[in-house]
Design an enzyme around this catalytic site. Structure first.
Site, PDB file in Angstrom:
ATOM      1  N   ASP A  69       0.516  -1.390  -0.037  1.00 42.55           N
ATOM      2  CA  ASP A  69       0.119   0.354   0.073  1.00 42.55           C
ATOM      3  C   ASP A  69       0.802   0.659  -0.375  1.00 42.55           C
ATOM      4  O   ASP A  69       1.817   1.565   0.355  1.00 42.55           O
ATOM      5  CB  ASP A  69      -0.972  -0.232   1.140  1.00 42.55           C
ATOM      6  CG  ASP A  69      -1.965   0.725   1.091  1.00 42.55           C
ATOM      7  OD1 ASP A  69      -2.288   1.455  -0.098  1.00 42.55           O
ATOM      8  OD2 ASP A  69      -2.882   0.487   1.802  1.00 42.55           O
TER       9      ASP A  69
ATOM     10  N   ASP B 127     -10.427   2.008  -3.059  1.00 39.60           N
ATOM     11  CA  ASP B 127     -11.321   1.269  -2.129  1.00 39.60           C
ATOM     12  C   ASP B 127     -13.154   1.658  -2.096  1.00 39.60           C
ATOM     13  O   ASP B 127     -13.662   0.952  -1.334  1.00 39.60           O
ATOM     14  CB  ASP B 127     -11.251   2.417  -1.010  1.00 39.60           C
ATOM     15  CG  ASP B 127      -9.320   2.523  -0.675  1.00 39.60           C
ATOM     16  OD1 ASP B 127      -8.979   0.987  -0.610  1.00 39.60           O
ATOM     17  OD2 ASP B 127      -9.321   3.251  -0.226  1.00 39.60           O
TER      18      ASP B 127
HETATM   19  C1  DGJ Z   1      -5.473   1.904   1.416  1.00 37.46           C
HETATM   20  C2  DGJ Z   1      -5.898   0.624   1.111  1.00 37.46           C
HETATM   21  O1  DGJ Z   1      -6.196   0.939  -0.751  1.00 37.46           O
HETATM   22  C3  DGJ Z   1      -7.121   0.229   1.657  1.00 37.46           C
HETATM   23  O2  DGJ Z   1      -7.581  -1.436   1.559  1.00 37.46           O
HETATM   24  C4  DGJ Z   1      -7.039  -1.033   3.402  1.00 37.46           C
HETATM   25  O3  DGJ Z   1      -5.736  -1.670   2.718  1.00 37.46           O
HETATM   26  C5  DGJ Z   1      -6.558   0.536   4.021  1.00 37.46           C
HETATM   27  N1  DGJ Z   1      -5.373   1.582   3.349  1.00 37.46           N
HETATM   28  C6  DGJ Z   1      -5.142   0.309   4.818  1.00 37.46           C
HETATM   29  O4  DGJ Z   1      -5.277   1.097   5.758  1.00 37.46           O
END
Ligand code: DGJ
Length: 738
Positions: free
Chosen positions: A469, A539
C-alpha cells in the site's frame, strides 16, 4: 548490428512477423503483426516521422516513401525554427538553450524476452550531447514501446528542462480523445470529447500515487465519436510510477501534437558528464476494431510481456480490511480463514493493523515503519497464522506500506533523516496527522524497504501474497539525502529508488504475488506492473460505481490485474444497499475476491458466495485470460452496461449484463455480442442464477452469428419472491461451444 543510413538496402529479417523490416537504408519500418510505424533516418538529418497505423506491405511503404512529405520530426527538440511544443529542451554548460539534433546511427538488439529494439542515435551538430530514440516490439503483440535516452558526452553539466518519452503526430480530422479522471473512491472515470483547439494537458503531481486523479493512458478515435467495435483508434500508455505529463497541442498545422513523459515541472535535471538519462516508455498501439480492439492489444501485450505473472490465473481471496479494519486478532483471523476456505476461496490476506511493538497499530496515527508483529494481538505471530491457513487448505498473505512511516513510530524515533523533507521547513503530515514518506532516493532507505519484504519472506516462506500500500502524497518537497544541486531531481530519484528496490525484491522473490494498492487505485499504471501482479481498483467497493470505474480501467488493463471484491451491504463507502447477486455479478468480471466480514453474512448469502466462487473457478481462465469486448457502455446512459470475455480459441465466453436504472418499462436496448465464431454453436448457461424459472434460453444453443447480430433478451426484473424483489438486476452467462 548497426544499420547504416544512406541508400543501401538491408537484407534478412523477412520472416513472418519480423518486427524489424528494413525496406531501405533510409526507411525504418518498425512493424508488429498488425501495425506499422515508419520513420526516415538519414545520416546528418533529423529523424523524421512518416506514418503510424495499420500494418503496411512493402509496396505501400515504398510508394509512401517516394511520395510522402517529411515535415515532422519524430522527436522534436527546442532549438532552431519557429517556436512550438517540443519533447526535449536543455541548457548547455555555456548557457545555449538550443538543440540541433541529427541522426548519427541506427542499431538494433534482441531481448531475452523475444523483444526487438531499434535505436536511432542522434547527436547535436555542435555540442557533445546525444539522444537515443528507442522502439521496442514483440512478435506476438501489436504494441510499440518508445522511449529516449539523453547522453551528456561533454565535460560540463547539461540541464534537462524538458524530457518527454515520445511524440506522436495525429492527423487532424474528427479526432476524439478518451481519457480518464477521478478522485479517491471514484477512480478511472471515463471522459470522451472531440479534441479542441489549443492544449489539452493531463498530468499528475502526487509524487507517489499517480492514477487517482487522472490516468497516464489515452485513446484517440480517428474517425469521429469513439466506438467500441469499429474505427481506427490509437491507444497510448505512459509506463511510469511517478509524476507524468501528457500534452496534446492543436495549433495551426494539420496534426494534433501528442507528447508524453515524466512531469518536468519542478524537476529540471542536471545531467552530469558522461551521464545517461532514460525516460520511461510510452506504449503505443493501433487498431481498426475501435476502442475494444485497442484494449485487447494492450491486454495481450501486458499479460504476455509486462504484468508480473500475467499469464497465470489468480487466486480467489478474502481481504480483511472492510471486515475488521484495524481490529486484528488471532481468533478473528482464524475465523475469517475458516470462512473463506469454507466458501471455496484460496487465499486470505491480513490487512492493516497487525504490527507495532512500542506503538501498536490500532488506527492510522502510528506504527508505519515498525514491521514487527504485535504479539498482543497475534500471540502465535505470523507463523501461527500461516499454520492456520495451511490447516484450512488456503494460502496466507499480508499487508504492508513500506515506503511510509508515521512520526509516531520507532523507525522515526531512530531515523528522522530517512523521511522526505526540505531543509528549514516545518513538516506537513498526512494520513492520521502523522504519516510521512520515506526518501526512496536514499540507498539506505531502499535497503530498509527491501529489508521489510526480505525479512517477511525469509522468515515466513509460506507467505503467498503481499498487499503493498501507499497512502500519502509528497507534501514536503525536498530530500535530506540528495545534494543541493540535486534537489530538483527528487521526484525522479524517488521512483528510481522505488524501481531499484522492486527489482531487488523480484530478483529474490520472483514467485510471490504482489498487489499494488495506493489509497485504492492510486497505482494503476503499466509502469509498476512488471513488479506487481495486480492492483486494487478503488477503496470504493460499491458494485454500481464499480461498473463505471472498472469500465474505465478495462480500457488499458486486463481483468487478471483488476482486483474486484464482493463487499457488504450497505456499502461502507456509498452506504447504498445493493443485493448480493448484483455485487457478485460485478465482482466476477474482474479478479474475484471478497472484502467482507463473513460472520455477518446469512447462511443463504454464504451459500450464494460458495456457489459463485465454484462457478467463477469454471470460467476463471476465460475471464482472466480471454479477449475483452465492451458492448454497451454505462456512460451511454442507456440503462444497461454489458461486456464479455471470449477465450482465444473462441470456444468459450462469459457475458455480463448489469442494469443501471430502475425505471418501469425502460425499453432497454438488446445488446449484440461480439468476438464469437459466427459459425460455431454456443450453449448458454446462466451463472449465479436466482430466478424461480431458468431463462428461456437456458441450455439452448445459438450460432455465434445469431448472438452477434441479434443478441439475447433479458427480463428487466428478477423473477423472485415478491418480498425479495429489489431495485437491481443483472445476469452472467457462460457460453460454451458445442
Ligand atoms: C488503503 C487501502 O486502499 C485499503 O484497502 C486498506 O488497505 C487501507 N489502506 C489500510 O490502511
Amino acid at each position: 548490428m548497426i544499420l547504416p543510413c544512406g541508400k543501401k538496402t538491408l537484407t534478412a529479417f523477412a520472416a513472418f512477423a519480423a518486427i524489424w523490416v528494413p525496406v531501405g537504408a533510409e526507411t525504418l519500418h518498425v512493424a508488429t503483426p498488425g501495425t506499422s510505424l515508419v520513420l526516415e533516418a538519414t545520416e546528418g538529418a533529423p529523424l523524421k516521422f512518416v506514418y503510424y497505423g495499420e500494418r503496411l506491405g512493402a509496396a505501400d511503404v515504398d510508394a509512401m516513401m517516394a511520395s510522402a512529405p517529411r515535415t515532422l520530426d519524430a522527436y522534436p527538440v527546442f532549438g532552431l525554427g519557429a517556436l512550438r511544443e517540443t519533447a526535449m529542451s536543455v541548457t548547455h554548460p555555456d548557457g545555449n538553450m538550443t538543440l540541433d539534433m541529427s541522426v548519427s546511427g541506427v542499431s538494433e538488439s534482441d531481448g531475452a524476452d523475444g523483444s526487438h529494439t531499434v535505436t536511432v542515435s542522434m547527436s547535436d551538430k555542435h555540442y557533445p550531447f546525444g539522444i537515443d530514440v528507442n522502439y521496442r516490439t514483440y512478435p506476438d503483440a501489436d504494441v510499440v514501446e518508445t522511449w529516449v535516452e539523453a547522453v551528456n558526452k561533454g565535460k560540463g553539466t547539461v540541464l534537462l528542462r524538458e524530457f518527454a518519452s515520445a511524440y506522436l503526430p495525429i492527423r487532424r480530422s474528427d479526432v476524439h480523445l478518451t481519457s480518464f479522471y477521478g478522485a479517491w473512491g471514484n477512480e478511472c472515470r471515463m471522459e470522451e470529447k472531440r479534441l479542441p483547439h489549443g492544449m489539452v494537458v493531463i498530468n499528475n503531481r502526487d509524487g507517489v500515487r499517480n492514477s487517482h486523479t487522472s490516468h497516464a493512458e489515452v485513446m484517440f478515435s480517428l474517425d469521429g465519436q469513439p466506438d467500441e467495435r469499429n474505427g481506427r483508434t490509437i491507444g497510448a500508455a505512459l509506463c511510469y510510477s511517478g509524476n507524468y505529463n501528457l500534452r496534446i497541442d492543436t495549433g495551426s498545422s494539420d496534426f494534433h501534437d501528442f507528447f508524453a513523459g515524466i512531469n518536468d515541472t519542478h524537476s529540471a535535471y542536471n545531467l552530469k558528464k558522461g551521464e545517461r538519462f532514460a525516460t520511461p516508455p510510452l506504449a503505443l498501439t493501433y487498431s481498426n476494431e475501435g476502442k475494444s480492439g485497442v484494449s485487447r492489444n494492450f491486454h495481450r501485450w501486458g499479460r504476455n510481456h509486462r504484468l508480473a505473472h500475467g499469464t497465470d490465473l489468480r487466486k480467489i481471496l478474502l481481504n480483511s480490511w472492510e471486515g475488521v479494519y484495524f481490529d486484528i486478532n488471532e481468533q478473528g483471523m482464524a475465523q475469517m480463514m475458516a470462512d473463506i476456505a469454507g466458501m471455496g476461496g484460496e487465499l486470505f490476506v491480513m490487512d492493516d493493523g497487525w504490527f507495532g511493538a512500542k506503538y501498536p497499530r490500532n488506527n492510522d496515527v502510528s506504527s508505519l515503519g515498525d514491521w514487527t508483529v504485535d504479539t498482543r494481538k497475534l500471540p502465535a505471530g505470523i507463523a501461527g497464522l500461516c499454520a492456520q491457513a495451511e490447516k484450512n487448505g488456503i494460502r496466507f498473505g499480508i499487508w504492508i506500506e513500506p515506503e511510509m512511516v508515521n512520526s509516531v513510530s520507532e523507525l522515526y524515533d531512530t531515523h528522522p533523516e530517512y523521511i522526505v523533507k526540505p531543509t528549514n521547513r516545518p513538516l506537513r503530515q498526512g494520513r492520521g496527522g502523522t504519516q510521512l514518506v520515506l526518501d526512496m532516493s536514499n540507498p539506505k532507505v531502499q535497503d530498509l524497504v527491501f529489508g521489510v519484504v526480505d525479512t517477511l519472506l525469509t522468515k515466513y516462506p509460506q507467505l503467498d501474497y503481499i498487499k503493498w500500500d501507499a497512502n500519502a502524497p509528497i507534501m514536503n518537497h525536498g530530500s535530506q539525502y540528495l545534494s543541493a544541486d540535486e534537489q530538483s531531481h527528487f521526484a525522479v530519484e524517488y521512483h528510481r529508488g522505488f524501481a531499484k528496490t522492486l527489482d531487488r525484491i523480484r530478483a529474490k522473490y520472483p514467485d510471490v504475488t504482489i498487489q499494488a494498492c495506493a489509497s485504492g487505485g492510486g497505482r494503476a499504471n503499466w509502469g509498476v506492473l512488471p513488479w506487481f501482479d495486480e492492483f486494487w481498483v478503488s477503496d470504493n467497493t460499491d458494485a454500481q460505481q464499480r461498473v463505471f470505474m472498472q469500465w474505465g480501467t478495462s480500457h488499458f488493463f486486463p481483468s487478471v490485474a483488476m482486483a474486484s471484491h464482493i463487499s457488504a451491504a450497505p456499502n461502507h463507502q456509498t452506504h447504498r444497499t445493493i443485493p448480493l447477486k448484483y455485487r457478485i455479478d460485478v465482482a466476477m468480471s474482474g479478479r474475484l475476491g471478497m472484502e467482507i466480514q463473513p460472520k455477518n453474512m446469512t447462511d443463504e448469502e454464504i451459500a450464494m458466495c460458495r456457489k459463485a466462487i465454484a462457478e467463477y473457478k469454471q470460467v476463471r481462465p476465460v475471464v482472466q485470460q480471454g479477449d475483452l469486448y465492451r458492448l454497451l457502455s454505462p456512460y451511454d446512459g442507456k440503462g444497461v452496461a454489458s461486456l464479455m470475455y471470449v477465450s482465444p480459441a473462441k470456444d468459450e465466453a462469459v457475458y455480463y449484463w448489469w442494469r443501471l436504472n430502475n425505471d418501469v418499462n425502460p425499453q432497454l436496448p438488446r445488446v449484440t455480442m461480439a468476438g464469437l465464431d459466427p459459425d460455431a454453436l454456443y450453449t448458454v448457461h446462466e451463472l449465479n442464477s436466482i430466478d424461480k424459472e431458468p431463462l428461456p434460453y437456458e441450455g439452448k444453443s445459438f450460432t455465434g452469428r445469431y448472438l452477434m447480430s441479434n443478441g439475447l433478451e433479458f427480463p428487466e426484473r428478477h423473477n423472485v419472491e415478491y418480498s425479495t424483489l429489489n431495485d437491481y438486476c443483472s445476469y452472467v452467462l457462460q457460453l460454451k461451444k458445442k
